[in-house]
Design a protein around this motif. Structure first.
Motif, PDB file in Angstrom:
ATOM      1  N   VAL A   1     -27.337  50.687 -65.930  1.00 24.87           N
ATOM      2  CA  VAL A   1     -27.741  51.330 -64.675  1.00 24.87           C
ATOM      3  C   VAL A   1     -28.900  52.279 -64.953  1.00 24.87           C
ATOM      4  O   VAL A   1     -28.815  53.155 -65.814  1.00 24.87           O
TER       5      VAL A   1
ATOM      6  N   GLY B   1     -31.741  55.037 -63.516  1.00 25.44           N
ATOM      7  CA  GLY B   1     -32.180  55.937 -62.451  1.00 25.44           C
ATOM      8  C   GLY B   1     -33.702  55.913 -62.421  1.00 25.44           C
ATOM      9  O   GLY B   1     -34.312  54.855 -62.282  1.00 25.44           O
ATOM     10  N   LYS B   2     -34.318  57.094 -62.601  1.00 26.40           N
ATOM     11  CA  LYS B   2     -35.794  57.154 -62.607  1.00 26.40           C
ATOM     12  C   LYS B   2     -36.355  56.967 -64.017  1.00 26.40           C
ATOM     13  O   LYS B   2     -37.559  57.086 -64.231  1.00 26.40           O
ATOM     14  N   GLY B   3     -35.478  56.774 -65.009  1.00 23.32           N
ATOM     15  CA  GLY B   3     -35.956  56.553 -66.380  1.00 23.32           C
ATOM     16  C   GLY B   3     -36.672  57.759 -66.957  1.00 23.32           C
ATOM     17  O   GLY B   3     -37.562  57.614 -67.800  1.00 23.32           O
ATOM     18  N   SER B   4     -36.270  58.966 -66.561  1.00 25.57           N
ATOM     19  CA  SER B   4     -36.994  60.162 -67.041  1.00 25.57           C
ATOM     20  C   SER B   4     -36.291  60.834 -68.221  1.00 25.57           C
ATOM     21  O   SER B   4     -36.717  61.885 -68.672  1.00 25.57           O
ATOM     22  N   ASN B   5     -35.210  60.212 -68.687  1.00 26.29           N
ATOM     23  CA  ASN B   5     -34.543  60.758 -69.873  1.00 26.29           C
ATOM     24  C   ASN B   5     -34.305  59.659 -70.905  1.00 26.29           C
ATOM     25  O   ASN B   5     -33.373  59.734 -71.696  1.00 26.29           O
TER      26      ASN B   5
ATOM     27  N   SER C   1     -33.204  61.192 -60.828  1.00 23.31           N
ATOM     28  CA  SER C   1     -32.461  60.810 -59.622  1.00 23.31           C
ATOM     29  C   SER C   1     -31.139  61.576 -59.608  1.00 23.31           C
ATOM     30  O   SER C   1     -30.738  62.172 -60.626  1.00 23.31           O
TER      31      SER C   1
ATOM     32  N   ALA D   1     -29.099  62.780 -62.872  1.00 24.70           N
ATOM     33  CA  ALA D   1     -28.908  64.230 -62.982  1.00 24.70           C
ATOM     34  C   ALA D   1     -27.432  64.582 -63.184  1.00 24.70           C
ATOM     35  O   ALA D   1     -27.096  65.473 -63.973  1.00 24.70           O
TER      36      ALA D   1
ATOM     37  N   TYR E   1     -25.174  62.440 -64.428  1.00 30.98           N
ATOM     38  CA  TYR E   1     -24.846  61.858 -65.745  1.00 30.98           C
ATOM     39  C   TYR E   1     -25.208  62.840 -66.853  1.00 30.98           C
ATOM     40  O   TYR E   1     -24.483  63.009 -67.822  1.00 30.98           O
TER      41      TYR E   1
ATOM     42  N   GLY F   1     -30.243  70.523 -65.834  1.00 27.60           N
ATOM     43  CA  GLY F   1     -30.339  71.947 -65.513  1.00 27.60           C
ATOM     44  C   GLY F   1     -31.672  72.524 -65.929  1.00 27.60           C
ATOM     45  O   GLY F   1     -32.394  71.927 -66.728  1.00 27.60           O
TER      46      GLY F   1
ATOM     47  N   LEU G   1     -22.125  55.959 -60.785  1.00 23.26           N
ATOM     48  CA  LEU G   1     -22.171  56.909 -59.682  1.00 23.26           C
ATOM     49  C   LEU G   1     -22.871  56.271 -58.483  1.00 23.26           C
ATOM     50  O   LEU G   1     -23.980  55.756 -58.622  1.00 23.26           O
TER      51      LEU G   1
ATOM     52  N   ARG H   1     -43.091  75.520 -64.421  1.00 29.48           N
ATOM     53  CA  ARG H   1     -42.954  74.229 -65.104  1.00 29.48           C
ATOM     54  C   ARG H   1     -44.332  73.666 -65.464  1.00 29.48           C
ATOM     55  O   ARG H   1     -44.570  73.230 -66.578  1.00 29.48           O
TER      56      ARG H   1
HETATM   57  C1  LIG Z   1     -41.502  66.074 -67.557  1.00 29.44           C
HETATM   58  C2  LIG Z   1     -40.004  66.100 -67.595  1.00 29.44           C
HETATM   59  C3  LIG Z   1     -39.325  67.287 -67.388  1.00 29.44           C
HETATM   60  C4  LIG Z   1     -37.928  67.325 -67.450  1.00 29.44           C
HETATM   61  N1  LIG Z   1     -37.283  68.514 -67.236  1.00 29.44           N
HETATM   62  C5  LIG Z   1     -35.938  68.556 -67.269  1.00 29.44           C
HETATM   63  C6  LIG Z   1     -35.253  69.786 -67.031  1.00 29.44           C
HETATM   64  O1  LIG Z   1     -35.841  70.829 -66.778  1.00 29.44           O
HETATM   65  N2  LIG Z   1     -33.896  69.777 -67.102  1.00 29.44           N
HETATM   66  C7  LIG Z   1     -33.187  68.642 -67.375  1.00 29.44           C
HETATM   67  O2  LIG Z   1     -31.956  68.694 -67.413  1.00 29.44           O
HETATM   68  N3  LIG Z   1     -33.820  67.458 -67.593  1.00 29.44           N
HETATM   69  C8  LIG Z   1     -35.169  67.395 -67.545  1.00 29.44           C
HETATM   70  N4  LIG Z   1     -35.802  66.205 -67.767  1.00 29.44           N
HETATM   71  C9  LIG Z   1     -35.012  65.006 -68.136  1.00 29.44           C
HETATM   72  C10 LIG Z   1     -34.594  64.114 -66.942  1.00 29.44           C
HETATM   73  O3  LIG Z   1     -35.463  64.279 -65.847  1.00 29.44           O
HETATM   74  C11 LIG Z   1     -33.162  64.419 -66.503  1.00 29.44           C
HETATM   75  O4  LIG Z   1     -32.238  64.193 -67.548  1.00 29.44           O
HETATM   76  C12 LIG Z   1     -32.745  63.553 -65.294  1.00 29.44           C
HETATM   77  O5  LIG Z   1     -31.547  64.031 -64.782  1.00 29.44           O
HETATM   78  C13 LIG Z   1     -32.562  62.073 -65.638  1.00 29.44           C
HETATM   79  O6  LIG Z   1     -32.436  61.355 -64.424  1.00 29.44           O
HETATM   80  P1  LIG Z   1     -32.941  59.857 -64.291  1.00 29.44           P
HETATM   81  O7  LIG Z   1     -32.646  59.373 -62.919  1.00 29.44           O
HETATM   82  O8  LIG Z   1     -34.347  59.737 -64.714  1.00 29.44           O
HETATM   83  O9  LIG Z   1     -31.973  59.140 -65.326  1.00 29.44           O
HETATM   84  P2  LIG Z   1     -32.343  57.942 -66.313  1.00 29.44           P
HETATM   85  O10 LIG Z   1     -33.296  58.450 -67.350  1.00 29.44           O
HETATM   86  O11 LIG Z   1     -32.746  56.731 -65.546  1.00 29.44           O
HETATM   87  O12 LIG Z   1     -30.919  57.685 -66.979  1.00 29.44           O
HETATM   88  C14 LIG Z   1     -30.316  58.647 -67.802  1.00 29.44           C
HETATM   89  C15 LIG Z   1     -28.874  58.185 -68.091  1.00 29.44           C
HETATM   90  O13 LIG Z   1     -28.144  58.254 -66.864  1.00 29.44           O
HETATM   91  C16 LIG Z   1     -27.507  57.014 -66.596  1.00 29.44           C
HETATM   92  N5  LIG Z   1     -27.465  56.828 -65.135  1.00 29.44           N
HETATM   93  C17 LIG Z   1     -28.486  56.931 -64.258  1.00 29.44           C
HETATM   94  N6  LIG Z   1     -28.054  56.716 -63.001  1.00 29.44           N
HETATM   95  C18 LIG Z   1     -26.724  56.454 -63.080  1.00 29.44           C
HETATM   96  C19 LIG Z   1     -25.713  56.140 -62.126  1.00 29.44           C
HETATM   97  N7  LIG Z   1     -25.991  56.023 -60.821  1.00 29.44           N
HETATM   98  N8  LIG Z   1     -24.447  55.944 -62.569  1.00 29.44           N
HETATM   99  C20 LIG Z   1     -24.151  56.043 -63.916  1.00 29.44           C
HETATM  100  N9  LIG Z   1     -25.085  56.329 -64.855  1.00 29.44           N
HETATM  101  C21 LIG Z   1     -26.342  56.535 -64.444  1.00 29.44           C
HETATM  102  C22 LIG Z   1     -28.382  55.966 -67.271  1.00 29.44           C
HETATM  103  O14 LIG Z   1     -27.654  54.782 -67.549  1.00 29.44           O
HETATM  104  C23 LIG Z   1     -28.808  56.721 -68.530  1.00 29.44           C
HETATM  105  O15 LIG Z   1     -27.850  56.582 -69.550  1.00 29.44           O
HETATM  106  C24 LIG Z   1     -37.200  66.141 -67.710  1.00 29.44           C
HETATM  107  C25 LIG Z   1     -37.891  64.931 -67.905  1.00 29.44           C
HETATM  108  C26 LIG Z   1     -39.274  64.899 -67.842  1.00 29.44           C
HETATM  109  C27 LIG Z   1     -39.982  63.585 -68.039  1.00 29.44           C
END
Ligand SMILES: Cc1cc2nc3c(=O)[nH]c(=O)nc-3n(C[C@H](O)[C@H](O)[C@H](O)COP(=O)(O)OP(=O)(O)OC[C@H]3O[C@@H](n4cnc5c(N)ncnc54)[C@H](O)[C@@H]3O)c2cc1C
Length: 316
Positions: free
Chosen positions: A71, A73-77, A137, A141, A143, A147, A200, A226
């Motif tokens: 699964v 999300g936005k692929g940001s982690n 996403s 967030a 997952y 913070g 989720l 930021r």
């Molecule tokens: C420039 C930058 C700044 C950032 N600053 C912060 C910050 O200040 N604080 C912070 O905490 N993080 C920060 N991050 C990291 C990231 O944005 C967060 O961890 C964010 O919550 C990840 O969300 P995502 O949708 O991109 O998850 P993804 O990267 O797509 O996925 C992360 C994990 O969550 C799982 N997942 C996603 N959606 C679901 C779902 N619906 N059900 C079950 N599992 C799921 C995925 O399988 C994966 O294992 C930053 C990233 C960048 C690039």
């Protein structure tokens, strides 16, 4: 057809048009286009369900056909392997329903945190300001228990609606499992979703009424901080490492003389040493090599172990 498509996938592809009409399925989708690092090879299969029903159907089919899934999300982690993923990647991008009920906001997994924060601002509800600017996403967030600036998801999450990938449960009229805040074991960059296979679907956030002008001021202030301190203008996966107790990661890396240190097109950010940035054509191997180099340097200099916050996924 792709090199990776085997018999299992062919069977899956034959079934999907009749079973899940609305879901668009792509083959060999480049994952570099679906993550903030802009790194990663192709997903064998890639689907973007448009509704909860389509998500359930897709999961049922994947489980029945023994197709591994992931699964997204936005692929940001994420640091996605150069070889990509031998799996069905299920993107939550089209699951974006959002609604308000009194002081609560309900948001589907694919809602961008920024959109959630703006929705709360328009509703005059405070508590999510910390999340404005985190490029993830709602699903990602929760997952990660994301913070920033003294706030975290744990502070505002009321409950989540989740799916358990179990055929018996998915076949029920209502396959949803409710998990309350206390059930989610939320702690620093951790939730129970990391230790289980729950998916989720949506979350409810409990907020407090406040003056929209004050909420907006706080959001703008955090945005400014930021952009001043973090390399928002370059592709990255956010903070590479978790904060080790009693230390600041960026300072440890800086004190090792690694500011700007580069392997291939992956570099320690000049602006914030806790970030690795993609200067153009970085590969996941460049990033991995840099991560290992930083971990070794920090351990040799300070005896501190840096644990990645970034999640490494895909074929090794
Ligand atoms: C420039 C930058 C700044 C950032 N600053 C912060 C910050 O200040 N604080 C912070 O905490 N993080 C920060 N991050 C990291 C990231 O944005 C967060 O961890 C964010 O919550 C990840 O969300 P995502 O949708 O991109 O998850 P993804 O990267 O797509 O996925 C992360 C994990 O969550 C799982 N997942 C996603 N959606 C679901 C779902 N619906 N059900 C079950 N599992 C799921 C995925 O399988 C994966 O294992 C930053 C990233 C960048 C690039």
């Amino acid at each position: 057809m792709s090199l990776h498509i085997n018999e299992l996938y062919e069977q899956f592809l034959r079934q999907i048009p009749s079973l899940i009409e609305g879901t668009r399925l792509r083959i060999n989708e480049p994952l570099s286009e679906h993550c903030s690092f802009k790194i990663g090879g192709p997903a064998d299969l890639f689907a973007e369900p448009n509704s909860e029903t389509e998500l359930v159907q897709l999961l049922k089919l994947a489980i029945t056909q023994h197709i591994p899934y992931f699964v997204l999300g936005k692929g940001s982690n994420l640091l996605i392997s150069d070889k990509g993923m031998r799996a069905l990647v299920i993107s939550t991008d089209h699951l974006t329903k959002i609604s308000r009920d009194d002081h609560c906001i309900s948001a589907y997994a694919g809602v961008l945190l920024e959109d959630l924060c703006n929705f709360a601002l328009d509703a005059g509800l405070s508590g999510l300001e910390f999340a404005s600017g985190i490029p993830g996403s709602v699903g990602g967030a929760v997952y990660m228990n994301a913070g920033a600036y003294g706030g975290e998801i744990k502070d505002v999450l009321y409950n989540c609606r989740c799916l358990k990938p179990d055929l018996e449960q998915l076949a029920r009229k209502n396959p949803i499992t409710y998990l309350k805040n206390a059930d989610l074991a939320l702690s620093y960059r951790h939730s129970i979703l990391q230790d289980t296979d729950y998916i989720l679907v949506s979350s409810v956030f409990q907020l407090k009424p406040d003056d929209p002008a004050l909420i907006s001021e706080r959001m703008q202030d955090l945005h400014r901080q930021r952009w001043e301190k973090q390399p928002m203008e370059l592709p990255s996966g956010g903070s590479v490492f978790k904060r080790p107790e009693g230390h600041f990661t960026g300072k440890l890396i800086d004190d090792c003389g690694l500011r700007g240190h580069r392997i291939g097109d992956a570099a320690i950010s000049e602006k914030h040493c806790g970030f690795i940035v993609n200067l153009g054509k970085a590969t996941s191997q460049d990033v991995l090599n840099l991560i290992k180099y930083v971990q070794q340097s920090v351990f040799d200099s300070f005896g501190v172990i840096l644990e990645p916050e970034l999640r490494l996924v895909g074929e090794i």
